[in-house]
Scaffold this motif. Structure first.
Motif, short mmCIF file in Angstrom:
data_model
loop_
_atom_site.label_atom_id
_atom_site.label_comp_id
_atom_site.label_asym_id
_atom_site.label_seq_id
_atom_site.Cartn_x
_atom_site.Cartn_y
_atom_site.Cartn_z
N CYS A 1 3.72 -11.47 -17.94
CA CYS A 1 4.43 -10.33 -18.46
C CYS A 1 3.82 -9.91 -19.78
O CYS A 1 4.26 -8.96 -20.40
N GLY A 2 2.84 -10.66 -20.21
CA GLY A 2 1.88 -10.12 -21.14
C GLY A 2 2.02 -10.27 -22.63
O GLY A 2 1.01 -10.28 -23.30
N GLN A 3 3.21 -10.42 -23.16
CA GLN A 3 3.27 -10.18 -24.60
C GLN A 3 3.50 -11.43 -25.42
O GLN A 3 3.38 -11.39 -26.62
N ARG A 4 3.75 -12.55 -24.78
CA ARG A 4 4.02 -13.76 -25.56
C ARG A 4 2.74 -14.43 -25.97
O ARG A 4 2.49 -15.56 -25.60
N GLU A 5 1.87 -13.72 -26.70
CA GLU A 5 0.65 -14.38 -27.14
C GLU A 5 0.95 -15.15 -28.40
O GLU A 5 1.69 -14.70 -29.25
N GLY A 6 0.34 -16.32 -28.50
CA GLY A 6 0.58 -17.15 -29.67
C GLY A 6 2.00 -17.66 -29.65
O GLY A 6 2.61 -17.77 -28.60
N SER A 7 2.53 -17.94 -30.82
CA SER A 7 3.87 -18.47 -30.87
C SER A 7 4.89 -17.41 -30.52
O SER A 7 4.74 -16.25 -30.90
N PRO A 8 5.90 -17.79 -29.75
CA PRO A 8 6.88 -16.79 -29.36
C PRO A 8 7.62 -16.20 -30.56
O PRO A 8 8.12 -15.10 -30.51
N HIS A 9 7.69 -16.96 -31.65
CA HIS A 9 8.49 -16.52 -32.77
C HIS A 9 7.79 -15.50 -33.64
O HIS A 9 8.42 -14.75 -34.35
N GLU A 10 6.46 -15.47 -33.58
CA GLU A 10 5.77 -14.59 -34.49
C GLU A 10 5.85 -13.13 -34.00
O GLU A 10 5.63 -12.22 -34.76
N SER A 11 6.18 -12.93 -32.71
CA SER A 11 6.24 -11.57 -32.21
C SER A 11 7.60 -10.97 -32.53
O SER A 11 8.60 -11.31 -31.93
N SER A 12 7.62 -10.09 -33.48
CA SER A 12 8.79 -9.31 -33.85
C SER A 12 10.06 -10.14 -34.05
O SER A 12 10.05 -11.36 -34.13
N GLN A 13 11.15 -9.43 -34.09
CA GLN A 13 12.45 -10.01 -34.37
C GLN A 13 12.99 -10.71 -33.13
O GLN A 13 12.85 -10.24 -32.03
N ASP A 14 13.64 -11.84 -33.31
CA ASP A 14 14.32 -12.48 -32.20
C ASP A 14 15.72 -11.88 -32.12
O ASP A 14 16.53 -12.04 -33.03
N LEU A 15 15.98 -11.16 -31.03
CA LEU A 15 17.22 -10.41 -30.96
C LEU A 15 18.42 -11.24 -30.56
O LEU A 15 19.56 -10.80 -30.69
N PHE A 16 18.17 -12.43 -30.04
CA PHE A 16 19.28 -13.22 -29.52
C PHE A 16 20.33 -13.54 -30.58
O PHE A 16 21.52 -13.28 -30.38
N PRO A 17 19.94 -14.07 -31.77
CA PRO A 17 20.95 -14.36 -32.81
C PRO A 17 21.68 -13.08 -33.26
O PRO A 17 22.89 -13.12 -33.52
N LEU A 18 20.95 -11.97 -33.31
CA LEU A 18 21.58 -10.70 -33.70
C LEU A 18 22.65 -10.31 -32.69
O LEU A 18 23.77 -9.92 -33.06
N ALA A 19 22.30 -10.42 -31.42
CA ALA A 19 23.25 -10.06 -30.37
C ALA A 19 24.47 -10.98 -30.43
O ALA A 19 25.60 -10.56 -30.22
N PHE A 20 24.19 -12.24 -30.75
CA PHE A 20 25.28 -13.21 -30.85
C PHE A 20 26.22 -12.84 -32.01
O PHE A 20 27.44 -12.89 -31.89
N ASN A 21 25.63 -12.41 -33.13
CA ASN A 21 26.44 -11.96 -34.26
C ASN A 21 27.32 -10.78 -33.89
O ASN A 21 28.49 -10.69 -34.30
N LEU A 22 26.73 -9.86 -33.15
CA LEU A 22 27.46 -8.67 -32.72
C LEU A 22 28.66 -9.08 -31.87
O LEU A 22 29.77 -8.59 -32.02
N PHE A 23 28.38 -10.04 -30.99
CA PHE A 23 29.43 -10.57 -30.12
C PHE A 23 30.54 -11.20 -30.97
O PHE A 23 31.73 -11.00 -30.74
N CYS A 24 30.13 -11.94 -32.00
CA CYS A 24 31.09 -12.62 -32.86
C CYS A 24 31.96 -11.62 -33.61
O CYS A 24 33.16 -11.84 -33.80
N SER A 25 31.36 -10.51 -34.05
CA SER A 25 32.18 -9.56 -34.77
C SER A 25 33.18 -8.90 -33.81
O SER A 25 34.30 -8.60 -34.20
N ASP A 26 32.79 -8.73 -32.56
CA ASP A 26 33.75 -8.24 -31.55
C ASP A 26 34.86 -9.25 -31.33
O ASP A 26 36.02 -8.89 -31.17
N LEU A 27 34.47 -10.50 -31.36
CA LEU A 27 35.43 -11.58 -31.13
C LEU A 27 36.49 -11.59 -32.24
O LEU A 27 37.68 -11.71 -31.99
N ARG A 28 36.01 -11.41 -33.48
CA ARG A 28 36.94 -11.43 -34.62
C ARG A 28 37.82 -10.19 -34.65
O ARG A 28 38.99 -10.26 -34.98
#
Ligand SMILES: *[C@@H]1O[C@H](CO)[C@@H](O)[C@H](O)[C@H]1NC(C)=O
Ligand SMILES: *[C@@H]1O[C@H](CO)[C@@H](O)[C@H](O)[C@H]1NC(C)=O
Ligand SMILES: *[C@@H]1O[C@H](CO)[C@@H](O)[C@H](O)[C@H]1NC(C)=O
Ligand SMILES: *[C@@H]1O[C@H](CO)[C@@H](O)[C@H](O)[C@H]1NC(C)=O
Ligand SMILES: *[C@@H]1O[C@H](CO)[C@@H](O)[C@H](O)[C@H]1NC(C)=O
Length: 486
Positions: free
Chosen positions: A398-425
């Motif tokens: 799928c092409g884009q995970r060159e090098g370390s997975p973390h160096e490519s842009s922002q990891d959206l998973f924690p952000l999405a989790f935060n969004l979910f948490c604010s909905d939860l609260r």
């Protein structure tokens, strides 16, 4: 002279000057000569060479063997030479190791051949597998004593892949689709679409086409009927597609996910006859109007007919019903997990899938938080895709995970989790969220708040999952936890 006399004469002549030949047999363990001490040992060999040769054996499994050849050094030590041992180590899908010992039938009387030139021998054996690196080592016997330099020589040999003109006839390659000629043609129709045509194979009906211009800009899964036919698919793309690479991955029952992938290049579609239209435009337009009307009727009738037939396995060309945003941790194996999940959503749950991976440009423009908030509003469901399948060999199809997975842009998973948490609260209904996992993964402690969401284990809960995707269920009010620290 009678034939009997002739052969008798040949025998006598042979006895006068017997030329050594070789007699080879497998000898996996150490040679018996290792056990005894030798005061004198022969010199080493020269010009060790390896080339693949077709064996004339069975027709169905064309076997490819190594032709290992070597020369002997022309010095007095040749009189001591009894045999040459060749060992081959293969490093491909499977590691292999085998040795052959070639005895010289006669003692060497001369340093070079009576006819002139060095003594040269070759042995044909050692089956060759496609795309494998072989280390070939050879040494003369009697070998050097312990702690002495062994008179040996080695070469490397890398065998050709399954698309090689000889290798492609191997059974293993045929099963991986080596004899299939997809004849891929692809062209850019406009800024947002690419048309890909290819010939399907009788080996299977399932394919994935991926358009890649450094990063993946579009992809599509296809189910084709009655092969071999010419298939045509229009793929939406999110970036410049001229000059991009099309990768076609077949999923044949003979090779599953390991079939040979084929490539093509996207060119501009030919612009069809503008000049011809000129004076005939009004006539052409009215003809077109009639044709369109007829076509609409025909398509409508066909659609009505097909609707019942295709219901069990809708193709990607149907209008998607459910918009789904899939978020996943960055360490997940993108191709093996996310791509397959996306395929599943599209083919079996009639969903339109939104992935961070396909929208990098938009995310960069809008900022990840804004993008997520917008997507969350627009979609019907937000799915947290969890997997403990991190160790399995990931490839970057799928092409884009060159090098370390973390160096490519922002990891959206924690952000999405935060969004979910604010909905939860904020007591917002949580019916948009779902958790999906492959294999038995425990939700990690840091994300334990997600356990209030409906959870599905694919493929076990596949049917329930698809049903749930369509259902608007009431918020899971009372069960709220306070596990959101972030
Ligand atoms: C080669 O010689 C060795 C030692 O004399 C013997 O054990 C072996 O069987 C011979 N191999 C062949 C193929 O003649
Ligand atoms: C094997 O290699 C040797 C040396 O290059 C050559 O003389 C011989 O003809 C080859 N044998 C075959 C079957 O190709
Ligand atoms: C063979 O390959 C190995 C590993 O790639 C390398 O270390 C070695 O130097 C190579 N030998 C020759 C003779 O090319
Ligand atoms: C694909 O096939 C269609 C006809 O089925 C043809 O009109 C179109 O030009 C082809 N496109 C490419 C890129 O070859
Ligand atoms: C590109 O072509 C597709 C189908 O051929 C069409 O649906 C789409 O609107 C076109 N997009 C643009 C920007 O012209």
């Amino acid at each position: 002279m009678s034939p009997v006399l002739l052969s008798l004469a040949a025998l006598c002549w042979g006895a006068v000057s017997p030329e050594p030949t070789i007699q080879c047999d497998s000898e996996p363990g150490p040679s018996p000569e290792w056990m005894v001490r030798h005061t004198l040992t022969p010199g080493d060999l020269r010009d060790l060479q390896v080339e693949p040769v077709k064996s004339s054996a069975a027709m169905e499994d064309y076997s490819i063997l190594m032709n290992v050849s070597w020369r002997l050094r022309a010095d007095a030590s040749i009189r001591l030479l009894k045999a040459t041992k060749i060992c081959v180590t293969g490093k491909g899908d499977h590691q292999s190791y085998s040795c052959v010992r070639c005895n010289y039938t006669e003692a060497f009387q001369t340093q070079s051949r009576p006819s002139g030139g060095r003594w040269t021998f070759s042995y044909i054996g050692f089956p060759v597998e496609p795309s494998t690196l072989y280390f070939i080592g050879a040494h003369n016997i009697p070998n050097a004593n312990m702690n002495e330099d062994p008179p040996s020589m080695s070469v490397n040999f890398t065998s050709a892949g399954c698309l090689d003109h000889i290798m492609k006839y191997k059974k293993k390659c045929i099963e991986a689709g080596s004899l299939w000629d997809p004849d891929i043609t692809a062209c850019k129709k406009n800024e947002t679409t690419v048309e890909v045509n290819f010939t399907t194979s009788p080996l299977g009906n399932k394919y994935m086409a991926l358009i890649q211009n450094n990063i993946v800009i579009g992809f599509s899964y296809m189910l084709e009927n009655q092969p071999p036919t010419r298939a045509s698919v229009v793929i939406p793309v999110t970036g410049e597609s001229e000059g991009a690479v099309v990768q076609l991955t077949p999923y044949f029952h003979t090779c599953g996910n390991d079939c040979i992938r084929r490539k093509g290049t996207v060119v501009l579609c030919p612009q069809t006859g503008r000049s011809i239209l000129g004076g005939w435009l009004p006539l052409f337009l009215s003809a077109l109007l009639v044709a369109t009307w007829v076509l609409v009727v025909v398509i409508y009738l066909m659609w009505k007919h097909e609707r019942t037939k295709k219901a069990s396995f809708p193709t990607t060309t149907l209008l998607p019903l459910i918009k789904v945003l899939v978020v996943y941790p960055s360490e997940i194996c993108f191709h093996h997990t996310v791509c397959y999940f996306t395929e599943f959503l599209q083919n079996h749950c009639r969903s339109e899938v939104i992935l961070e991976e396909w929208q990098k440009k938009k995310i960069a423009e809008m900022g990840p938080v804004q993008w997520l908030t917008t997507q969350k509003k627009a979609v019907d469901k937000v799915i947290f895709l969890l997997s403990n399948d991190v160790s399995s060999s990931c490839d970057n199809t799928c092409g884009q995970r060159e090098g370390s997975p973390h160096e490519s842009s922002q990891d959206l998973f924690p952000l999405a989790f935060n969004l979910f948490c604010s909905d939860l609260r904020s007591q917002t209904p949580l019916d948009k969220y779902m958790v999906v996992y492959f294999r038995d993964a425990d939700i990690k402690d840091e994300y334990s708040a997600l356990s209030v969401c409906p959870k599905y284990h694919l493929m076990r809960d596949a049917a329930a999952f698809c049903t749930e995707l369509r259902v608007k269920q009431p918020g899971s009010g009372g069960k709220r936890l306070t596990a959101c620290f972030l």
